[in-house]
Motif scaffolding. Structure first.
Motif, short mmCIF file in Angstrom:
data_model
loop_
_atom_site.label_atom_id
_atom_site.label_comp_id
_atom_site.label_asym_id
_atom_site.label_seq_id
_atom_site.Cartn_x
_atom_site.Cartn_y
_atom_site.Cartn_z
N ARG A 55 2.08 2.09 -10.73
CA ARG A 55 2.56 3.46 -10.96
C ARG A 55 1.96 4.50 -10.03
O ARG A 55 2.54 5.56 -9.82
N LEU A 56 0.79 4.20 -9.45
CA LEU A 56 0.16 5.15 -8.53
C LEU A 56 0.45 4.83 -7.06
O LEU A 56 -0.04 5.53 -6.17
N LEU A 57 1.25 3.81 -6.81
CA LEU A 57 1.59 3.42 -5.45
C LEU A 57 2.35 4.56 -4.76
O LEU A 57 3.33 5.06 -5.31
N ASP A 95 0.81 -1.23 0.00
CA ASP A 95 0.00 0.00 0.00
C ASP A 95 0.84 1.27 0.00
O ASP A 95 0.36 2.35 -0.36
N LEU A 96 2.11 1.16 0.43
CA LEU A 96 2.98 2.33 0.56
C LEU A 96 4.42 1.82 0.57
O LEU A 96 4.70 0.75 1.13
N ILE A 97 5.33 2.60 -0.02
CA ILE A 97 6.75 2.29 0.05
C ILE A 97 7.46 3.40 0.81
O ILE A 97 7.33 4.58 0.47
N GLU A 114 16.20 5.34 -8.62
CA GLU A 114 15.98 4.36 -9.69
C GLU A 114 14.82 3.43 -9.35
O GLU A 114 14.01 3.10 -10.23
N VAL A 115 14.71 3.02 -8.10
CA VAL A 115 13.57 2.19 -7.69
C VAL A 115 12.27 2.94 -7.97
O VAL A 115 11.32 2.39 -8.54
N THR A 116 12.23 4.22 -7.60
CA THR A 116 11.04 5.04 -7.83
C THR A 116 10.70 5.10 -9.31
O THR A 116 9.55 4.90 -9.70
N ARG A 117 11.70 5.37 -10.15
CA ARG A 117 11.47 5.43 -11.59
C ARG A 117 10.89 4.11 -12.12
O ARG A 117 9.96 4.10 -12.91
N ARG A 118 11.44 3.00 -11.67
CA ARG A 118 10.97 1.70 -12.15
C ARG A 118 9.54 1.39 -11.70
O ARG A 118 8.76 0.83 -12.46
N VAL A 119 9.21 1.77 -10.47
CA VAL A 119 7.84 1.57 -10.00
C VAL A 119 6.88 2.40 -10.84
O VAL A 119 5.81 1.94 -11.22
N ARG A 120 7.26 3.63 -11.14
CA ARG A 120 6.39 4.51 -11.92
C ARG A 120 6.18 4.01 -13.36
O ARG A 120 5.19 4.34 -13.99
N LEU A 121 7.10 3.20 -13.87
CA LEU A 121 6.96 2.64 -15.22
C LEU A 121 6.06 1.41 -15.26
O LEU A 121 5.66 0.97 -16.33
N ASP A 122 5.74 0.87 -14.10
CA ASP A 122 4.91 -0.34 -13.99
C ASP A 122 3.44 0.08 -13.94
O ASP A 122 3.00 0.71 -12.98
#
Length: 120
Positions: free
Chosen positions: A77-79, A50-52, A65-73
């Motif tokens: 992407r809205l996590l 629910d949150l990182i 980089e982790v943030t960028r990769r999550v946003r590409l999923d």
């Protein structure tokens, strides 16, 4: 019965993870732990997060980089992603925002700042 919110805590320093866990678990949150960026991305695949809460300065893959990769999923992407960092420079904050983070918490983590707005 309502499911507890699940927070992925990512930090390469175990003592930082333990501190956040000590603050969050008594408040009813479930904590999933990861010691680095690659491990965090793997935990996202097999857990309903629910949150990182994400450290920035880690060996290998940093928090940006982790943030960028999550946003590409598309599925994640809205996590919400909060960067937990000792970095104080404006350019570091801008880099986090450009990567797609939602907010920042400064290290050392203040319990009141972490739990602000989290309910009872």
């Amino acid at each position: 019965m309502e499911r507890a919110a699940v927070i992925l805590v990512v930090d390469d320093r175990p003592e930082n993870v333990e501190l956040l866990e000590a603050y969050l678990v008594p408040r009813g949150y479930e904590v999933v732990k990861a010691a680095g960026g690659e491990e965090a991305l793997g935990k996202l695949l097999c857990n309903q997060i629910d949150l990182i809460l994400l450290d920035v300065m880690m060996p290998g893959m940093d928090g940006f980089e982790v943030t960028r990769r999550v946003r590409l999923d598309d599925k994640r992407r809205l996590l919400p992603i909060i960067l937990v960092t000792a970095l104080r420079e404006t350019e570091d904050r801008v880099k986090g925002i450009e990567a797609g983070c939602d907010d920042f918490i400064s290290k050392p983590v203040d319990k009141m700042e972490l739990l602000a707005g989290s309910g009872p």
